[in-house]
Design an enzyme around this catalytic site. Sequence first.
Site, PDB file in Angstrom:
ATOM      1  N   CYS A 107       2.991   1.707   3.119  1.00 36.29           N
ATOM      2  CA  CYS A 107       4.258   0.957   3.135  1.00 36.29           C
ATOM      3  C   CYS A 107       5.335   1.726   2.377  1.00 36.29           C
ATOM      4  O   CYS A 107       6.493   1.786   2.803  1.00 36.29           O
ATOM      5  CB  CYS A 107       4.064  -0.417   2.499  1.00 36.29           C
ATOM      6  N   ASP A 161       9.729  23.975 -30.471  1.00 39.27           N
ATOM      7  CA  ASP A 161      10.936  24.230 -31.253  1.00 39.27           C
ATOM      8  C   ASP A 161      10.695  23.619 -32.630  1.00 39.27           C
ATOM      9  O   ASP A 161       9.902  22.679 -32.761  1.00 39.27           O
ATOM     10  CB  ASP A 161      12.141  23.587 -30.564  1.00 39.27           C
ATOM     11  N   ASP A 210      17.664  23.323 -26.127  1.00 37.73           N
ATOM     12  CA  ASP A 210      16.401  23.740 -25.534  1.00 37.73           C
ATOM     13  C   ASP A 210      16.319  23.412 -24.044  1.00 37.73           C
ATOM     14  O   ASP A 210      15.284  23.678 -23.416  1.00 37.73           O
ATOM     15  CB  ASP A 210      15.224  23.050 -26.241  1.00 37.73           C
ATOM     16  N   ASP A 222      14.077  19.606 -28.306  1.00 39.68           N
ATOM     17  CA  ASP A 222      14.906  18.414 -28.480  1.00 39.68           C
ATOM     18  C   ASP A 222      15.790  18.092 -27.292  1.00 39.68           C
ATOM     19  O   ASP A 222      16.556  17.127 -27.322  1.00 39.68           O
ATOM     20  CB  ASP A 222      15.753  18.520 -29.754  1.00 39.68           C
ATOM     21  N   CYS A 277       0.837  -1.192   0.000  1.00 43.66           N
ATOM     22  CA  CYS A 277       0.000   0.000   0.000  1.00 43.66           C
ATOM     23  C   CYS A 277       0.876   1.247   0.000  1.00 43.66           C
ATOM     24  O   CYS A 277       2.095   1.175   0.172  1.00 43.66           O
ATOM     25  CB  CYS A 277      -0.928   0.021   1.210  1.00 43.66           C
TER      26      CYS A 277
END
Length: 730
Positions: free
Chosen positions: A33, A438, A626, A622, A30
């Site tokens: 945990c 871009d 960028d 890319d 869960c």
Amino acid sequence: MQATRDFSHYVKDLGSGLSHIDLAVEGVSCAGCMSKIERGLSAMPDVTLARVNLTNRRVALEWKEGALDPANFIDRLAELGYKAYPFETASAEAAEDEQSRFLLRCLGVAAFATMNVMMLSVPVWSGNVSDMIPEQRDFFHWLSALIALPAAAYAGRPFFSSALRALRTRNVNMDVPISIGVLLALGMSVVETVYHAEHTYFDAAIMLLTFLLVGRYLDQSMRRRTRAVAGNLAALKAETATKFVGADEILEVPVAAVHPGDIVLLRPGERCAVDGTVVAGRSEVDQSLITGETRYVTADSGTAIYAGSLNMTGTLRVRVSAASEATLLAEITRLLDNALQARSRYVRLADRASRLYAPVVHATALLTVLGWVLAGATWHDAIVTGIAVLIITCPCALGLAIPTVQTVASGAMFKAGVLLNSGDAIERLADVDRIIFDKTGTLTLPDLDVVNGADIPADVFALAGQLALASRHPVAAAVARASAAKLPLAGAIEEPGQGVRGDIGGVELRLGRPSFCGAEQLANDDPDLDPEASHVAFSVGEAKYLFSIRQGLRPDAQAVISALQSRNIMVEILSGDREPAVRAAARALGVQEWRAGVTPADKIARIDELKSQGFKVLMVGDGLNDAPSLAAAHVSMSPISATHLSQATADLVFLGKPLAPVVVAIDFARKALRLMRQNLWLAVGYNLLAVPIAISGVVTPLIAAAAMSGSSVLVMLNALRARRVAQGGF
């Protein structure tokens, strides 16, 4: 004598002074945990990362190199109540299969017992109305006990063992209130049977276990289906490669023994174990995982090939560029792991709520018992009401509300060609109302192509292709690819920065700059030249030709832009490319807002401007030049073709040549966010409605069991809706 434990074989060197190990952990069931393990391990000195993947019950750990013995992590997990061991794919899958079979056996026992106990309960209910004698009622009660007690002892093991581990370490998890509720219901029922009472709750206890086991088995099955995607990727990895150790001598070696620059042999029917470039041979290759193209790709000299690609027909020699964990396939696998263990703010909210929930549940049940006693009820009635409260308020639905949606959504997004690289990417992507693209390598394909090939005589094109094979320049590679040339021109010489020249039958051939080929006038005077393209000249003696070369738009770019605009998402293009090229791309795609010649700083300034206006910006680039703007945006995406992918800062990565995954990712994110919110409201609303009713004493433990289990199954079924989105609009 104490045996030493050496786990160094499982430790990976990440560089930068960090080490990594994956541990398989038993008993993680869960969100509570997960947070407990992560907190416990992160508190250890020199640990830089501790992340639990609930899908495959695995813990990823990173720490300062040489600072810790990996055995310390296993000891710490034992202190937290969890058994752990170094992760190995085969053993982990075997353990997972055994756990699945165990849950199914428990479910079968519980379901069989539930049906029989319910059948025995019917005559008791009807008999209480039609004056059944006490001896008959006691007989049915004892028969129910004979069925329910051993069945609960076996079927309840997944919950009892988990609760016991938590209590041994002085912690609580969601299985603690479940176990207490079941044991109290069974214990109270035995007491009621001994004292000849009219009602027992064997049916409630065993029905609760049945519904809980249904939910847990469905949860595990769903996670296994999602994890199977990663398993399919792992199956693509070849463990050995055939390496050239001499001019004509080959040797099959482990992939770890292959290094960049080596030459490997790839026979028909084999999967490539490395990333590299074909240097000899011709074949058809299935590399649909990377390109998204289901048709086979023709591979010959100069063709890039990736690990996991399947060679279909001919024999190839491949020069290695990356091997082992440095391949693109390995990077995709790591990104998929990130997706499966991504942690969003909603997941963290559910984690915190689950940690607080168990003590609140216990306190509420205790206060209910005391309140009813103070109000004049008998201890018997007060305890029965307390049991109903304990059962009905179990936080299983809350613990499942968000992780199930995220698991289903991330698996579905991968199948659609999108990988998550950030925990809260889904939520941020769902808020997007502005996209900046871009151009180069994003809206366009990464490879150059000859756009005027039909205007060049076929024999001239073939000669140019042979000469181009002698050069490594990307423009020359485009000419070679378009011409389908197989053999380079013998004796060709490359002049760096100018071009390549050769000789055939005493006639000089040149390919390169117009000035290098004596074609300046042709380049300057031709009115039909493509203004968006780069131009390479080719001379055969006195004859001059010009090749126009550029990156083509992705095949579905126009449809994708239209689909985004139909979703009320504004689109613009920011590119460092020349104005004619950007203008033409924007015109072709129907984008009104665009700018050319921008620097990374300009892109960041534009993103900041839009953010100040209240826009949620998605940057698609890319991942190299960028990178700053990707980091500055509200959320970011990169194509898989971006080189040095591990250094990209994008939150999501999309596979293949199509741009459609950008739209699909937004649709999945919006739907997943809606489902997360719905599940949270379902879990919270259920408790707001159920708790007062249970405290009021009008709910029996049987009804409480059905209501609580039903809420858990409901949020899981709702989460499964994240597997599909409408594909209309492009």
